[in-house]
Write a protein that holds these residues in place. Structure first.
Motif, PDB file in Angstrom:
ATOM      1  N   GLU A 102       0.669  -1.552  -0.041  1.00  0.00           N
ATOM      2  CA  GLU A 102       0.318  -0.045   0.376  1.00  0.00           C
ATOM      3  C   GLU A 102       0.820   1.450   0.384  1.00  0.00           C
ATOM      4  OE1 GLU A 102      -0.886   0.472   4.135  1.00  0.00           O
ATOM      5  OE2 GLU A 102      -2.689  -0.692   3.414  1.00  0.00           O
ATOM      6  N   THR A 103       2.050   0.850   0.427  1.00  0.00           N
ATOM      7  CA  THR A 103       3.400   2.671   0.062  1.00  0.00           C
ATOM      8  C   THR A 103       3.375   2.263  -0.602  1.00  0.00           C
ATOM      9  OG1 THR A 103       5.180   0.986   1.064  1.00  0.00           O
ATOM     10  CG2 THR A 103       3.704   1.549   2.898  1.00  0.00           C
ATOM     11  N   THR A 104       3.859   1.319  -1.940  1.00  0.00           N
ATOM     12  CA  THR A 104       4.138   1.866  -3.299  1.00  0.00           C
ATOM     13  C   THR A 104       3.498   2.390  -4.099  1.00  0.00           C
ATOM     14  OG1 THR A 104       4.002  -0.726  -4.228  1.00  0.00           O
ATOM     15  CG2 THR A 104       5.457  -0.229  -2.348  1.00  0.00           C
ATOM     16  N   LEU A 105       3.790   3.115  -5.424  1.00  0.00           N
ATOM     17  CA  LEU A 105       2.813   4.041  -6.315  1.00  0.00           C
ATOM     18  C   LEU A 105       2.180   2.142  -7.962  1.00  0.00           C
ATOM     19  CD1 LEU A 105       5.716   6.052  -6.909  1.00  0.00           C
ATOM     20  CD2 LEU A 105       3.228   6.968  -6.152  1.00  0.00           C
ATOM     21  N   SER A 139       0.871  -0.098  -6.722  1.00  0.00           N
ATOM     22  CA  SER A 139      -0.640  -0.474  -5.676  1.00  0.00           C
ATOM     23  C   SER A 139      -1.754  -0.206  -6.561  1.00  0.00           C
ATOM     24  CB  SER A 139      -0.439  -0.305  -4.310  1.00  0.00           C
ATOM     25  OG  SER A 139      -0.758   1.470  -4.246  1.00  0.00           O
ATOM     26  N   GLU A 140      -1.662   0.590  -7.518  1.00  0.00           N
ATOM     27  CA  GLU A 140      -2.087   1.387  -8.181  1.00  0.00           C
ATOM     28  C   GLU A 140      -2.847   0.790  -9.069  1.00  0.00           C
ATOM     29  OE1 GLU A 140      -4.258   4.769  -8.158  1.00  0.00           O
ATOM     30  OE2 GLU A 140      -3.002   4.963  -6.171  1.00  0.00           O
ATOM     31  N   PHE A 141      -2.323  -0.610  -9.487  1.00  0.00           N
ATOM     32  CA  PHE A 141      -1.956  -1.143 -10.042  1.00  0.00           C
ATOM     33  C   PHE A 141      -3.188  -2.890  -9.417  1.00  0.00           C
ATOM     34  CE2 PHE A 141       1.929  -0.813 -11.972  1.00  0.00           C
ATOM     35  CZ  PHE A 141       1.624  -0.101 -13.016  1.00  0.00           C
ATOM     36  N   ALA A 167      -0.885   1.285 -17.239  1.00  0.00           N
ATOM     37  CA  ALA A 167      -0.138   1.590 -17.184  1.00  0.00           C
ATOM     38  C   ALA A 167      -0.200   2.821 -16.844  1.00  0.00           C
ATOM     39  CB  ALA A 167       0.524   1.860 -18.910  1.00  0.00           C
ATOM     40  N   LEU A 168       0.767   3.932 -15.816  1.00  0.00           N
ATOM     41  CA  LEU A 168       1.259   4.654 -14.647  1.00  0.00           C
ATOM     42  C   LEU A 168       1.772   5.579 -15.326  1.00  0.00           C
ATOM     43  CD1 LEU A 168      -0.707   6.369 -13.195  1.00  0.00           C
ATOM     44  CD2 LEU A 168       0.189   4.488 -10.823  1.00  0.00           C
ATOM     45  N   PHE A 169       1.703   6.664 -15.969  1.00  0.00           N
ATOM     46  CA  PHE A 169       3.186   7.526 -15.800  1.00  0.00           C
ATOM     47  C   PHE A 169       2.840   8.864 -15.195  1.00  0.00           C
ATOM     48  CE2 PHE A 169       3.027   4.743 -19.181  1.00  0.00           C
ATOM     49  CZ  PHE A 169       4.109   4.887 -19.510  1.00  0.00           C
ATOM     50  N   ILE A 170       3.966   9.425 -14.154  1.00  0.00           N
ATOM     51  CA  ILE A 170       3.559  10.470 -13.350  1.00  0.00           C
ATOM     52  C   ILE A 170       5.837  11.203 -13.434  1.00  0.00           C
ATOM     53  CG2 ILE A 170       3.590  11.330 -11.191  1.00  0.00           C
ATOM     54  CD1 ILE A 170       2.773   8.514 -10.043  1.00  0.00           C
ATOM     55  N   PRO A 171       5.025  12.595 -14.206  1.00  0.00           N
ATOM     56  CA  PRO A 171       6.490  12.528 -14.940  1.00  0.00           C
ATOM     57  C   PRO A 171       7.642  13.447 -13.167  1.00  0.00           C
ATOM     58  CG  PRO A 171       4.700  14.093 -15.628  1.00  0.00           C
ATOM     59  CD  PRO A 171       4.435  12.354 -14.972  1.00  0.00           C
ATOM     60  N   GLN A 172       5.806  14.347 -12.856  1.00  0.00           N
ATOM     61  CA  GLN A 172       6.401  15.197 -11.442  1.00  0.00           C
ATOM     62  C   GLN A 172       5.673  14.448 -10.011  1.00  0.00           C
ATOM     63  OE1 GLN A 172       6.689  19.012 -12.355  1.00  0.00           O
ATOM     64  NE2 GLN A 172       8.805  18.999 -10.792  1.00  0.00           N
ATOM     65  N   ILE A 173       6.572  14.097  -9.813  1.00  0.00           N
ATOM     66  CA  ILE A 173       5.195  13.316  -8.294  1.00  0.00           C
ATOM     67  C   ILE A 173       5.340  14.541  -6.832  1.00  0.00           C
ATOM     68  CG2 ILE A 173       5.615  11.551  -6.506  1.00  0.00           C
ATOM     69  CD1 ILE A 173       6.888   9.643  -8.089  1.00  0.00           C
TER      70      ILE A 173
END
Length: 168
Positions: free
Chosen positions: A74-77, A79-81, A87-93
């Motif tokens: 649950e602490t990881t990005l 986990s969204e899957f 597919a998930l892209f976050i250019p500037q968290i």
């Protein structure tokens, strides 16, 4: 809350560890992912119940994430899957309120993320293929989500084939 790192031995079976070790293509795929995304870390993680287990990593940035590391899923990005298997892209968290406060982002100084879920051919969600960097990234290639998803599908097929062979 800082994510805990625990022993993976109860989370990865001997057959799973052997299958991962046998996949020579894994390192090449991870290197390709870093080249395509411009990011300096790429990894494959297994979802084991509520845990995120690093199966393979290619890390030229020395981010501190290593094979066999275990984090609370649950602490990881990635986990969204579990909620949205796209597919998930976050250019500037740091500019994204939804993800900036996650403990793993702070722990590993993650500023950009690209990932795709890894499904086994039988439809089970295995885990994730992800790329990370401490730098903000531009994801301007419109084919990148599909390419990353194809790599994730290939990893799922290879892993499944090795698991099936180990079970026989």
């Amino acid at each position: 809350m800082i994510p805990s790192i625990t022993s993976p031995h109860a989370l990865l079976s001997a057959d799973e560890r052997a299958a991962i070790a046998e996949i020579e293509a894994t390192t090449s795929i991870l290197q390709l992912v870093t080249r395509l995304t411009g990011m300096r870390f790429a990894g494959i993680a297994k979802f084991a119940d509520l845990e995120w287990v690093v199966c393979s990593a290619y890390d030229t940035a020395e981010m501190g994430i290593h094979v066999n590391d275990v984090l609370d899923l649950e602490t990881t990005l990635c986990s969204e899957f579990c909620v949205d298997p796209q597919a998930l892209f976050i250019p500037q968290i740091s500019q994204n309120g939804r993800f900036a406060a996650r403990p793993v982002v702070k722990q590993f100084a993650i500023e950009s993320y690209a990932g795709a879920p890894i499904f086994l051919p039988d439809g089970r969600l295995f885990g994730a293929l992800c790329a990370l960097d401490s730098r903000a990234m531009l994801f301007d290639d419109p084919n990148l989500p599909e390419t990353l998803s194809l790599f994730a599908r290939l990893i799922g097929c290879i892993f499944f084939a090795n698991l099936t062979a180990a079970e026989q």
